[in-house]
Design a protein around this motif. Structure first.
Motif, PDB file in Angstrom:
ATOM      1  N   LYS A   7      -8.443   2.103 -14.365  1.00 21.62           N
ATOM      2  CA  LYS A   7      -7.652   2.369 -13.166  1.00 21.62           C
ATOM      3  C   LYS A   7      -6.338   1.617 -13.259  1.00 21.62           C
ATOM      4  O   LYS A   7      -6.205   0.631 -13.972  1.00 21.62           O
ATOM      5  CB  LYS A   7      -8.416   1.909 -11.932  1.00 21.62           C
ATOM      6  CG  LYS A   7      -9.626   2.759 -11.635  1.00 21.62           C
ATOM      7  CD  LYS A   7     -10.222   2.373 -10.318  1.00 21.62           C
ATOM      8  CE  LYS A   7     -11.367   3.291  -9.987  1.00 21.62           C
ATOM      9  NZ  LYS A   7     -11.966   2.979  -8.702  1.00 21.62           N
ATOM     10  N   GLY A   8      -5.388   2.088 -12.486  1.00 19.21           N
ATOM     11  CA  GLY A   8      -4.086   1.448 -12.463  1.00 19.21           C
ATOM     12  C   GLY A   8      -4.104   0.170 -11.646  1.00 19.21           C
ATOM     13  O   GLY A   8      -5.118  -0.230 -11.085  1.00 19.21           O
ATOM     14  N   TYR A   9      -2.970  -0.467 -11.554  1.00 23.95           N
ATOM     15  CA  TYR A   9      -2.838  -1.718 -10.834  1.00 23.95           C
ATOM     16  C   TYR A   9      -2.940  -1.464  -9.342  1.00 23.95           C
ATOM     17  O   TYR A   9      -2.324  -0.558  -8.807  1.00 23.95           O
ATOM     18  CB  TYR A   9      -1.489  -2.364 -11.161  1.00 23.95           C
ATOM     19  CG  TYR A   9      -1.217  -3.624 -10.383  1.00 23.95           C
ATOM     20  CD1 TYR A   9      -1.927  -4.779 -10.641  1.00 23.95           C
ATOM     21  CD2 TYR A   9      -0.263  -3.654  -9.388  1.00 23.95           C
ATOM     22  CE1 TYR A   9      -1.690  -5.938  -9.932  1.00 23.95           C
ATOM     23  CE2 TYR A   9      -0.013  -4.800  -8.669  1.00 23.95           C
ATOM     24  CZ  TYR A   9      -0.726  -5.944  -8.940  1.00 23.95           C
ATOM     25  OH  TYR A   9      -0.488  -7.083  -8.230  1.00 23.95           O
ATOM     26  N   LYS A  10      -3.731  -2.262  -8.660  1.00 25.28           N
ATOM     27  CA  LYS A  10      -3.881  -2.140  -7.217  1.00 25.28           C
ATOM     28  C   LYS A  10      -2.836  -3.019  -6.561  1.00 25.28           C
ATOM     29  O   LYS A  10      -2.866  -4.238  -6.677  1.00 25.28           O
ATOM     30  CB  LYS A  10      -5.280  -2.572  -6.811  1.00 25.28           C
ATOM     31  CG  LYS A  10      -5.606  -2.313  -5.369  1.00 25.28           C
ATOM     32  CD  LYS A  10      -7.058  -2.600  -5.120  1.00 25.28           C
ATOM     33  CE  LYS A  10      -7.410  -2.302  -3.690  1.00 25.28           C
ATOM     34  NZ  LYS A  10      -8.831  -2.594  -3.430  1.00 25.28           N
ATOM     35  N   MET A  11      -1.896  -2.373  -5.883  1.00 27.59           N
ATOM     36  CA  MET A  11      -0.788  -3.118  -5.289  1.00 27.59           C
ATOM     37  C   MET A  11      -1.250  -3.868  -4.055  1.00 27.59           C
ATOM     38  O   MET A  11      -2.135  -3.419  -3.336  1.00 27.59           O
ATOM     39  CB  MET A  11       0.351  -2.166  -4.952  1.00 27.59           C
ATOM     40  CG  MET A  11       0.894  -1.458  -6.176  1.00 27.59           C
ATOM     41  SD  MET A  11       2.245  -0.365  -5.788  1.00 27.59           S
ATOM     42  CE  MET A  11       3.502  -1.546  -5.401  1.00 27.59           C
ATOM     43  N   LYS A  12      -0.641  -5.017  -3.808  1.00 28.07           N
ATOM     44  CA  LYS A  12      -1.017  -5.845  -2.673  1.00 28.07           C
ATOM     45  C   LYS A  12      -0.007  -5.698  -1.548  1.00 28.07           C
ATOM     46  O   LYS A  12       1.195  -5.610  -1.771  1.00 28.07           O
ATOM     47  CB  LYS A  12      -1.094  -7.311  -3.087  1.00 28.07           C
ATOM     48  CG  LYS A  12      -2.236  -7.589  -4.028  1.00 28.07           C
ATOM     49  CD  LYS A  12      -2.399  -9.065  -4.244  1.00 28.07           C
ATOM     50  CE  LYS A  12      -3.615  -9.343  -5.103  1.00 28.07           C
ATOM     51  NZ  LYS A  12      -3.820 -10.770  -5.296  1.00 28.07           N
ATOM     52  N   THR A  13      -0.524  -5.695  -0.329  1.00 34.98           N
ATOM     53  CA  THR A  13       0.323  -5.628   0.856  1.00 34.98           C
ATOM     54  C   THR A  13       0.878  -7.002   1.160  1.00 34.98           C
ATOM     55  O   THR A  13       0.143  -7.992   1.127  1.00 34.98           O
ATOM     56  CB  THR A  13      -0.513  -5.131   2.051  1.00 34.98           C
ATOM     57  OG1 THR A  13      -0.972  -3.820   1.757  1.00 34.98           O
ATOM     58  CG2 THR A  13       0.302  -5.118   3.321  1.00 34.98           C
ATOM     59  N   HIS A  14       2.172  -7.079   1.453  1.00 36.84           N
ATOM     60  CA  HIS A  14       2.788  -8.338   1.885  1.00 36.84           C
ATOM     61  C   HIS A  14       2.402  -8.540   3.341  1.00 36.84           C
ATOM     62  O   HIS A  14       2.872  -7.823   4.237  1.00 36.84           O
ATOM     63  CB  HIS A  14       4.310  -8.248   1.715  1.00 36.84           C
ATOM     64  CG  HIS A  14       4.994  -9.546   1.922  1.00 36.84           C
ATOM     65  ND1 HIS A  14       5.595  -9.884   3.112  1.00 36.84           N
ATOM     66  CD2 HIS A  14       5.159 -10.606   1.096  1.00 36.84           C
ATOM     67  CE1 HIS A  14       6.115 -11.101   3.010  1.00 36.84           C
ATOM     68  NE2 HIS A  14       5.857 -11.556   1.791  1.00 36.84           N
ATOM     69  N   LYS A  15       1.508  -9.502   3.594  1.00 34.89           N
ATOM     70  CA  LYS A  15       0.879  -9.625   4.906  1.00 34.89           C
ATOM     71  C   LYS A  15       1.867 -10.024   6.000  1.00 34.89           C
ATOM     72  O   LYS A  15       1.709  -9.625   7.149  1.00 34.89           O
ATOM     73  CB  LYS A  15      -0.269 -10.630   4.848  1.00 34.89           C
ATOM     74  CG  LYS A  15      -1.377 -10.223   3.883  1.00 34.89           C
ATOM     75  CD  LYS A  15      -1.901  -8.846   4.154  1.00 34.89           C
ATOM     76  CE  LYS A  15      -2.953  -8.840   5.219  1.00 34.89           C
ATOM     77  NZ  LYS A  15      -3.544  -7.505   5.423  1.00 34.89           N
TER      78      LYS A  15
END
Length: 152
Positions: free
Chosen positions: A80-88
């Motif tokens: 799978k590709g990179y799971k992007m993170k949300t800027h909280k």
């Protein structure tokens, strides 16, 4: 890695009859062909049909630890590709309207409110749309935001 499978389930051959008669000779002859597992395997499947082939093949085929061919081995590079993170911090500052517009709060409504008149405080309380030129910055920080770029 330790195995948790108990060897208590393995069937032991029946004791050999003491004596020199034909029954004792037949029992000694059959001792080498005895199954290593009970009549039912660890998972409850009967082993009688497997034992009819050959004792060596039966022990390999009936083993509950037997390795089955995996279809995942055919696909080597399907990660799978990179799971992007949300800027909280950004997630707490921006919202999306029903039509897909990004909105934010106005600055200047946190403190020193005594010197600001009511009309100004009321205007600062309302949400305002983020400028279209800042959409790339906001959506970069919030990759899973459902944004409609065509909304006016």
């Amino acid at each position: 890695m330790a195995m948790s499978l108990s060897l208590a389930r393995v069937a032991l051959p029946p004791p050999l009859p003491q004596g020199a008669g034909p029954a004792a000779a037949a029992a000694r002859k059959l001792q080498g062909a005895a199954l290593a597992f009970p009549a039912k395997s660890f998972f409850g499947a009967p082993l009688a049909a497997v034992a009819a082939v050959s004792p060596a093949a039966a022990a390999v085929a009936a083993s509950p630890l037997r390795r089955r061919p995996s279809s995942a081995s055919a696909v080597v590079a399907a990660g799978k590709g990179y799971k992007m993170k949300t800027h909280k911090a950004s997630a707490k500052r921006f919202r999306v309207t029903g039509r897909g517009k990004i909105v934010r709060r106005r600055a200047g409504k946190q403190h020193l409110l005594g010197k600001k008149n009511t009309k100004r405080r009321k205007r600062l309380s309302k949400m305002v749309q983020v400028n279209k030129s800042d959409y790339n910055n906001v959506t970069g920080a919030l990759p899973y935001l459902k944004v409609n770029r065509n909304a006016e």
